[in-house]
Design an enzyme around this catalytic site. Structure first.
Site, PDB file in Angstrom:
ATOM      1  N   ASP A 122       0.810  -1.170   0.032  1.00 25.64           N
ATOM      2  CA  ASP A 122      -0.168   0.171   0.085  1.00 25.64           C
ATOM      3  C   ASP A 122       0.753   1.323   0.028  1.00 25.64           C
ATOM      4  O   ASP A 122       0.467   2.151   0.563  1.00 25.64           O
ATOM      5  CB  ASP A 122      -0.867  -0.030   1.394  1.00 25.64           C
ATOM      6  CG  ASP A 122      -2.237   1.276   1.369  1.00 25.64           C
ATOM      7  OD1 ASP A 122      -2.287   1.499  -0.060  1.00 25.64           O
ATOM      8  OD2 ASP A 122      -2.287   1.475   2.152  1.00 25.64           O
TER       9      ASP A 122
ATOM     10  N   ILE B 159      -3.259  -6.319   2.156  1.00 23.90           N
ATOM     11  CA  ILE B 159      -2.714  -7.081   1.142  1.00 23.90           C
ATOM     12  C   ILE B 159      -1.336  -6.740   0.608  1.00 23.90           C
ATOM     13  O   ILE B 159      -1.004  -5.598   0.677  1.00 23.90           O
ATOM     14  CB  ILE B 159      -3.489  -6.607  -0.387  1.00 23.90           C
ATOM     15  CG1 ILE B 159      -5.080  -6.874   0.100  1.00 23.90           C
ATOM     16  CG2 ILE B 159      -3.092  -7.483  -1.347  1.00 23.90           C
ATOM     17  CD1 ILE B 159      -5.851  -6.445  -1.095  1.00 23.90           C
TER      18      ILE B 159
ATOM     19  N   CYS C 254     -23.650  -2.433   0.673  1.00 29.22           N
ATOM     20  CA  CYS C 254     -22.700  -1.185   0.822  1.00 29.22           C
ATOM     21  C   CYS C 254     -23.140   0.013   0.136  1.00 29.22           C
ATOM     22  O   CYS C 254     -22.723   1.123   0.538  1.00 29.22           O
ATOM     23  CB  CYS C 254     -21.330  -1.689   0.116  1.00 29.22           C
ATOM     24  SG  CYS C 254     -21.408  -2.482  -1.446  1.00 29.22           S
TER      25      CYS C 254
ATOM     26  N   CYS D  13     -21.113  -5.603   4.766  1.00 29.59           N
ATOM     27  CA  CYS D  13     -21.183  -6.868   3.749  1.00 29.59           C
ATOM     28  C   CYS D  13     -21.361  -8.101   4.454  1.00 29.59           C
ATOM     29  O   CYS D  13     -20.681  -8.457   5.260  1.00 29.59           O
ATOM     30  CB  CYS D  13     -19.694  -6.847   3.298  1.00 29.59           C
ATOM     31  SG  CYS D  13     -19.360  -7.856   2.175  1.00 29.59           S
TER      32      CYS D  13
END
Length: 312
Positions: free
Chosen positions: A132, A167, A193, A248
């Protein structure tokens, strides 16, 4: 040759597990032409807001060989950050990923160790790890590595454990056996969402207008003031936002993480609005020296507090 590639692949998966990553997937390194077109369209519509860095290094984002010459494989790693603890309902809301230590520091150390172990076992290989903080389309690589799909909220969703994952991406010139890409979108007709987002940042076509996202407004936006149009839409979020993940259905499968570094800083769970407002810059820097919240800086947090509902 084939047996060497297979044994190296097995070793990669083994090291991933030893370092505490929850999932590891592998894709063949290639230029992401389709993603390049989507990114170009997204940028042309201004959905990146004032995140100018999104426009820079475009070629690096879509071609792994530009980052690691001779790249053959892209390894994607997922690390769960879902916390067992919850915030005091009277506390200004903080995104769950920011409860503990800065994930950049935690994962960067793991990636360095990953590369060390690979070189120690296999030999002189080239590779770079990203988390990131560099021009890498990590969600695209995660899909190509078979780890999940990108939901309507723009998050990678893993069918077994939802979306509360960091990630990390490791690009290397090591040839490995690629996993099958994830071929289905399991969001179906669900629009929870989209309906729950208070700033309408999630379009009906599942394209995210980042300039409206609460995470962007409270972290990435460096203006002295947040636009008045968002004044009554922040729903108590002081740093980041988890609304689209919390609603979610796939996150009913989320399980608490087991990474000690992600244990919450106690104050982040309990400090009320008045205590945050009264905090001086020196205390802020000391308390949050290892936290991702330091990205917003003391002035940014003070700005965000002005957008919280009066009852907080």
């Amino acid at each position: 040759m084939a047996s060497t590639i297979q044994s190296n692949t097995t070793f990669v998966k083994k090291i991933s597990a030893q370092l505490g990553f929850d999932y590891c997937g592998i894709a063949r390194a290639q230029r992401l032409d389709e993603d390049a077109r989507r990114l170009e369209t997204w940028l042309s519509k201004g959905f990146h807001g004032k995140m100018g860095y999104m426009e820079r290094n475009f070629d690096l984002r879509v071609d792994p060989a530009k980052l690691v010459p001779g790249a053959k494989s892209v390894i994607t790693l997922l690390l769960n950050y879902y916390p067992e603890e919850k915030q005091n309902p009277e506390a200004p809301k903080i995104a769950k990923y920011a409860f503990g230590m800065d994930y950049h520091d935690v994962i960067r150390a793991k990636m360095n160790e990953f590369l060390f172990e690979l070189r120690n076992e296999i030999g002189d290989i080239d590779g770079r790890g990203f988390v990131d903080s560099a021009p890498v389309l990590e969600r695209s690589w995660a899909v190509k590595s078979g780890l999940g799909w990108v939901g309507k909220n723009g998050n990678l969703i893993n069918k077994q454990n939802g979306s509360f994952f960091f990630i990390a991406t490791l690009i290397t010139d090591l040839e490995l056996v690629a996993d099958d890409p994830f071929a289905r979108d399991f969001c179906g007709s669900c629009t929870r969402c989209i309906e729950a987002c208070p700033t309408d940042a999630i379009g009906s076509n599942a394209v995210i207008d980042g300039s409206k996202c609460i995470s962007y407004l409270t972290i990435e936006l460096k203006d002295e003031l947040i636009a008045p149009e968002f004044k009554d839409k922040m729903e108590g979020w002081m740093f980041g936002c988890d609304i689209c993940q919390d609603v979610c259905p796939w996150n009913r499968f989320s399980k608490p993480n087991h990474t000690e570094a992600f244990l919450p800083i106690p104050e982040l769970l309990n400090l009320n609005t008045a205590e945050w407002e009264e905090m001086d810059e020196s205390t802020f820097k000391t308390l949050l020296r290892n936290s991702p919240i330091k990205r917003s800086k003391w002035k940014g947090i003070q700005r965000n507090l002005k957008f919280l509902p009066a009852k907080l």
